[in-house]
Design a protein around this motif. Structure first.
Motif, mmCIF file in Angstrom:
data_model
loop_
_atom_site.group_PDB
_atom_site.id
_atom_site.type_symbol
_atom_site.label_atom_id
_atom_site.label_comp_id
_atom_site.label_asym_id
_atom_site.label_seq_id
_atom_site.Cartn_x
_atom_site.Cartn_y
_atom_site.Cartn_z
ATOM 1 N N ALA A 58 0.832 -1.210 0.000
ATOM 2 C CA ALA A 58 0.000 0.000 0.000
ATOM 3 C C ALA A 58 0.862 1.253 0.000
ATOM 4 O O ALA A 58 0.550 2.239 -0.686
ATOM 5 C CB ALA A 58 -0.915 -0.014 1.218
ATOM 6 N N ALA A 59 1.954 1.228 0.758
ATOM 7 C CA ALA A 59 2.854 2.385 0.804
ATOM 8 C C ALA A 59 3.515 2.614 -0.553
ATOM 9 O O ALA A 59 3.665 3.763 -0.995
ATOM 10 C CB ALA A 59 3.911 2.169 1.881
ATOM 11 N N LEU A 60 3.903 1.525 -1.219
ATOM 12 C CA LEU A 60 4.512 1.660 -2.543
ATOM 13 C C LEU A 60 3.505 2.209 -3.548
ATOM 14 O O LEU A 60 3.842 3.065 -4.386
ATOM 15 C CB LEU A 60 5.049 0.311 -3.008
ATOM 16 N N GLY A 61 2.262 1.724 -3.462
ATOM 17 C CA GLY A 61 1.223 2.258 -4.342
ATOM 18 C C GLY A 61 0.990 3.738 -4.109
ATOM 19 O O GLY A 61 0.806 4.516 -5.057
ATOM 20 N N ALA A 62 1.014 4.161 -2.843
ATOM 21 C CA ALA A 62 0.842 5.581 -2.529
ATOM 22 C C ALA A 62 2.030 6.402 -3.018
ATOM 23 O O ALA A 62 1.876 7.534 -3.470
ATOM 24 C CB ALA A 62 0.664 5.755 -1.027
ATOM 25 N N ALA A 63 3.242 5.822 -2.930
ATOM 26 C CA ALA A 63 4.427 6.541 -3.390
ATOM 27 C C ALA A 63 4.420 6.731 -4.901
ATOM 28 O O ALA A 63 4.877 7.757 -5.417
ATOM 29 C CB ALA A 63 5.685 5.782 -2.965
ATOM 30 N N VAL A 64 3.869 5.758 -5.628
ATOM 31 C CA VAL A 64 3.866 5.821 -7.092
ATOM 32 C C VAL A 64 2.706 6.668 -7.613
ATOM 33 O O VAL A 64 2.882 7.508 -8.502
ATOM 34 C CB VAL A 64 3.793 4.398 -7.683
ATOM 35 N N GLY A 66 0.245 8.368 -5.505
ATOM 36 C CA GLY A 66 -0.451 9.163 -4.501
ATOM 37 C C GLY A 66 -1.425 8.280 -3.742
ATOM 38 O O GLY A 66 -1.414 7.058 -3.872
ATOM 39 N N PHE A 67 -2.297 8.896 -2.952
ATOM 40 C CA PHE A 67 -3.263 8.117 -2.168
ATOM 41 C C PHE A 67 -4.433 7.687 -3.054
ATOM 42 O O PHE A 67 -5.583 8.053 -2.841
ATOM 43 C CB PHE A 67 -3.733 8.924 -0.963
ATOM 44 N N SER A 68 -4.062 6.885 -4.064
ATOM 45 C CA SER A 68 -5.042 6.337 -4.995
ATOM 46 C C SER A 68 -5.611 5.044 -4.412
ATOM 47 O O SER A 68 -4.851 4.137 -4.031
ATOM 48 C CB SER A 68 -4.402 6.068 -6.353
ATOM 49 N N LEU A 69 -6.914 4.949 -4.358
ATOM 50 C CA LEU A 69 -7.565 3.770 -3.793
ATOM 51 C C LEU A 69 -7.121 2.500 -4.498
ATOM 52 O O LEU A 69 -6.739 1.509 -3.870
ATOM 53 C CB LEU A 69 -9.085 3.929 -3.893
ATOM 54 N N TRP A 70 -7.132 2.511 -5.812
ATOM 55 C CA TRP A 70 -6.861 1.294 -6.559
ATOM 56 C C TRP A 70 -5.385 0.946 -6.543
ATOM 57 O O TRP A 70 -5.020 -0.234 -6.468
ATOM 58 C CB TRP A 70 -7.368 1.454 -8.002
ATOM 59 N N ALA A 71 -4.505 1.956 -6.586
ATOM 60 C CA ALA A 71 -3.069 1.679 -6.527
ATOM 61 C C ALA A 71 -2.686 1.093 -5.172
ATOM 62 O O ALA A 71 -1.932 0.110 -5.091
ATOM 63 C CB ALA A 71 -2.281 2.959 -6.792
ATOM 64 N N MET A 72 -3.206 1.657 -4.090
ATOM 65 C CA MET A 72 -2.897 1.155 -2.755
ATOM 66 C C MET A 72 -3.500 -0.232 -2.540
ATOM 67 O O MET A 72 -2.868 -1.108 -1.930
ATOM 68 C CB MET A 72 -3.403 2.136 -1.697
#
Length: 287
Positions: A58-64, A66-72
């Motif tokens: 989840a942290a990597l998804g947020a880093a790439v 932002g605080f995107s629901l689907w990425a996290m």
């Protein structure tokens, strides 16, 4: 304060409370039955390990993104699956027990996730990932939680017998050629529901609504299907009571929900009609 103001007014007057209530209902229907199967298969601590392993993904998804629901969500899902697969591989290739493998890997993952968030974000971001905020659930998160719950219920209905047998006698199911896929389905369902819980409760609290109602239900009923129903009911009651406690007491919503679920567990441990401590003492006295 009237009963209406205490119990109903928060959900009637505030939209964020209604969204939180819907999220708790979906989480209860999806995660609690899966928790019953994990308890039956003696994988309660594995569920906790996978919940903590969500953080680096989840942290990597947020880093790439932002605080995107689907990425996290995707990052957390892949990270938890990776930890589960790696722990299973280590168990098969070394003399280390499965619980030790999970413990080592989830601690590494948790530490990596905290460092990643600390280096890329703020303490507020870290608190959000660790503890979540069910009161801040938006429409996109509701769709994700409801979708996971719907898929979970459909999968449980379609593969109920193989999943139960895989928990009770996995060796027999492997001989029948279905052990591999049944175990994989249970693992995927567990991770998916942990991701859904993560959106509302954070990585540290997400496993609470899955495992505490499931362990509580075993003190009331013996059959697995009724256990799932009781677990879902206890999870829903925990969600409602926790939301009211956080609203009136101005407390964090996620810990309040899990704390109420813990209270139900203690009550079940004492008063449960199936192996509750007081019932055991009463039977011993009558004997």
């Amino acid at each position: 304060m009237t009963t209406y103001e205490l119990l109903a007014a928060p959900f009637v007057d505030f939209g964020f409370m209604r969204r939180a209530l819907v999220a708790c209902l979906a989480l209860a229907l999806g995660s609690a039955p899966v928790g019953v199967l994990l308890v039956l298969r003696r994988m309660s601590l594995v569920g906790d390990a996978m919940a903590h392993a969500l953080l680096p993904g989840a942290a990597l998804g947020a880093a790439v993104a932002g605080f995107s629901l689907w990425a996290m969500s995707l990052g957390g899902f892949l990270a938890a699956l990776a930890v589960a697969v790696a722990a299973s591989w280590l168990t098969q290739r070394t003399a280390q027990r499965e619980d030790a493998s999970f413990t080592a890997l989830y601690l590494i993952a948790l530490a990596a996730g905290v460092m990643l968030v600390s280096s890329r974000g703020s303490s507020v971001d870290l608190m959000h990932l660790l503890f979540g905020s069910v009161l801040a659930v938006d429409d996109a998160a509701l769709l994700l939680v409801a979708g996971v719950a719907s898929v979970s219920l459909l999968a449980l209905a379609a593969a109920y017998r193989p999943l139960v047998v895989a928990c009770i006698d996995p060796s027999w199911l492997r001989q029948m050629g279905a052990g591999g896929w049944a175990g994989t389905v249970l693992l995927v369902l567990a991770v998916a529901n942990l991701v859904a819980c993560f959106q509302a409760l954070g990585t540290l609290m997400s496993v609470g609504l899955m495992m505490l109602p499931a362990t509580s239900a075993r003190f009331w009923v013996a059959r697995i299907a009724p256990q799932m129903a009781v677990a879902a009911l206890l999870a829903l009651l925990s969600g409602v009571a926790g939301l009211l406690l956080s609203f009136h007491g101005e407390q964090a919503s996620g810990p309040a929900i899990v704390l109420v679920a813990g209270g139900f567990y203690l009550l079940s441990l004492l008063f449960g009609t199936r192996e509750g401590l007081l019932w055991q003492g009463r039977r011993g006295g009558l004997a």
